[in-house]
Structures are given as structure tokens and as C-alpha cells.
Design an enzyme around this catalytic site. Sequence first.
Site, PDB file in Angstrom:
ATOM      1  CB  CYS A  92      -1.033  -0.047 -14.575  1.00 61.50           C
ATOM      2  SG  CYS A  92      -1.936   0.711 -15.491  1.00 61.50           S
ATOM      3  CG  HIS A 146      -6.534   4.790 -16.075  1.00 62.99           C
ATOM      4  ND1 HIS A 146      -6.337   3.412 -15.040  1.00 62.99           N
ATOM      5  CD2 HIS A 146      -6.048   4.119 -16.990  1.00 62.99           C
ATOM      6  CE1 HIS A 146      -5.433   2.705 -15.577  1.00 62.99           C
ATOM      7  NE2 HIS A 146      -4.837   3.541 -17.226  1.00 62.99           N
ATOM      8  CD  GLU A 194      -2.599  -3.250 -16.561  1.00 62.06           C
ATOM      9  OE1 GLU A 194      -2.814  -3.408 -18.075  1.00 62.06           O
ATOM     10  OE2 GLU A 194      -1.852  -3.311 -15.995  1.00 62.06           O
ATOM     11  CB  CYS A 216       0.590  -0.401 -22.598  1.00 64.21           C
ATOM     12  SG  CYS A 216       1.208  -1.391 -21.019  1.00 64.21           S
ATOM     13  N   GLY A 236      -2.231   4.197 -15.219  1.00 63.04           N
ATOM     14  CA  GLY A 236      -2.717   3.923 -13.872  1.00 63.04           C
ATOM     15  C   GLY A 236      -1.898   4.643 -12.598  1.00 63.04           C
TER      16      GLY A 236
END
Length: 268
Positions: free
Chosen positions: A208, A150, A199, A73, A211
Amino acid sequence: MSVRFHKMHGLGNDFVVIDGRAGPIALSEASIRALADRHTGVGCDQLILIEPSSVADVRMRIFNADGGEVEACGNATRCVTRLIGHDARIETLGGILHGRMIGDDATIDMGVPRFDWETIPLAYAMDTRDMPVSWDALERPTVANVGNPHVIFFVPDTYAVPLETLGPRIETDPLFPERINVNVATVTGPHAITLRVWERGAGITRACGTGACATAVAAIRLGLVTGPVTVTLPGGDLEIDWRPGETISMTGAATHVFTGELSEGWLA
């Protein structure tokens, strides 16, 4: 016995951060879900547990609001770097990340992105630059793994996409055996992208970090933009830079909101 926690966020992607370096902290999936609940708990997108590491300065474990543990993250990595208060090497399930403080912001070296179908992972082989798949109006995405997986769709208007319904469908599609984070992005300039993210295990979030990294890298890879890229999310901007074969650099805010204490009943 009570345990101190920190409420932090990166562009509105918010966390309950618990520092467990002084001793082990027991957390069950049920206790994580309870803490993440915005009505009856503290409320967060992810719970972050800091632990000692034998290979880095600290180990960071990341648990989504549904209690499931995930690999990486970016926003949380910036927050942990700020909480530690100095440049640090941070061990995650997605690899070792390097955090560097710049005032109240943090820059994270997010490592080298991966594009092979086995490392996303996908259920079977296909071209990861231009995937021959679709979900309603979302079609022909690209994918990248930047510590976690992703899928990225480039669309004319990201806010016209019903991400609240398409996000969970795509996240749990059998094509993605470890589930997937869903990104819908609009290129708005040669160095600019507007992005929304669903997410896995958390839903639509205000920001994110991984992301933003995956989307910027995918856009650079496809020749849609050139780095550095400003990725605008609902919570604010992240600066992403990448050159093929090199690591990803992500810079953005990390905000400490407050410190609190959890009674023993909140822990497993």
C-alpha cells in the site's frame, strides 16, 4: 464493443487499469465488484479509470474491490505514470500528484501530509500524535491523511498482530466517519520499517503506497526514524522521504503484467 484494460501491480498491490481518455466508460459498483473478483472476474485490489482532466495531464479515479471510490493510491499512481510513459501531473480526489519515471520505477510527489483531526477525519477532537484509544492489544495509535486517511500502530512484531480480524473492526469504527486504512508497523532500524496494511474496502494487501507514506511520515514525526526510510511490505520495498512542512516522495516499482479486452457485458 470491447474495452481494453491493463493488468498492473505495484509490489503485488494489483490493478485493472482502463484508459477512458478517448471516450467515457460507464462502470457501476456491481461491475467493479465483478471485475475485481479473483475467481470469476479479472481479479484486482482496485480498479483504476484514467480520464481526461482540465487541471492536470490526466484524471485518475480509484475504485476498491467493494466498488467504493476512494481518494488516493500511491501504487496505482506509479502504475498510471508508467502506463502514460512520461512524467505527468495526475488529478485525484485527494489532490494533484506528480509522477516521474526512473527506468522501470516511478517516483511520486504525494503532496503534504495532514494531521489535524478534522482533516483525517475523526469523529471528535483528540491528539493525533498519541491517540488515547485501543482495540485489544493495539493501542495509542497516530493518524495521518496523505490523500486518504490512515491510522498507524507501532508494534514489536507486525506479523504477530491478527490484522485479518482487527483490521475490519478498526476500519469501520465510528471514530472514523469515512472509514480508515489500518497500518501495523515495526521499526527495524534508523531508516527502516516493516509494515502490513489493511486497506478499507480491499482488506490485507501485499503493498500500500499511501500506507507506506503515512507510516514513514508518522515515524519521522514521532522521532522513531529519520528519512529517507525503506518501508518493507509483503510485496517488496518502497523508499519514502519527507521533511516536516514539505511534500512526501515515494519511489518504487510499477509492473505491467498483461493487456486484455472486456466485452460490453462487463460494463455498466
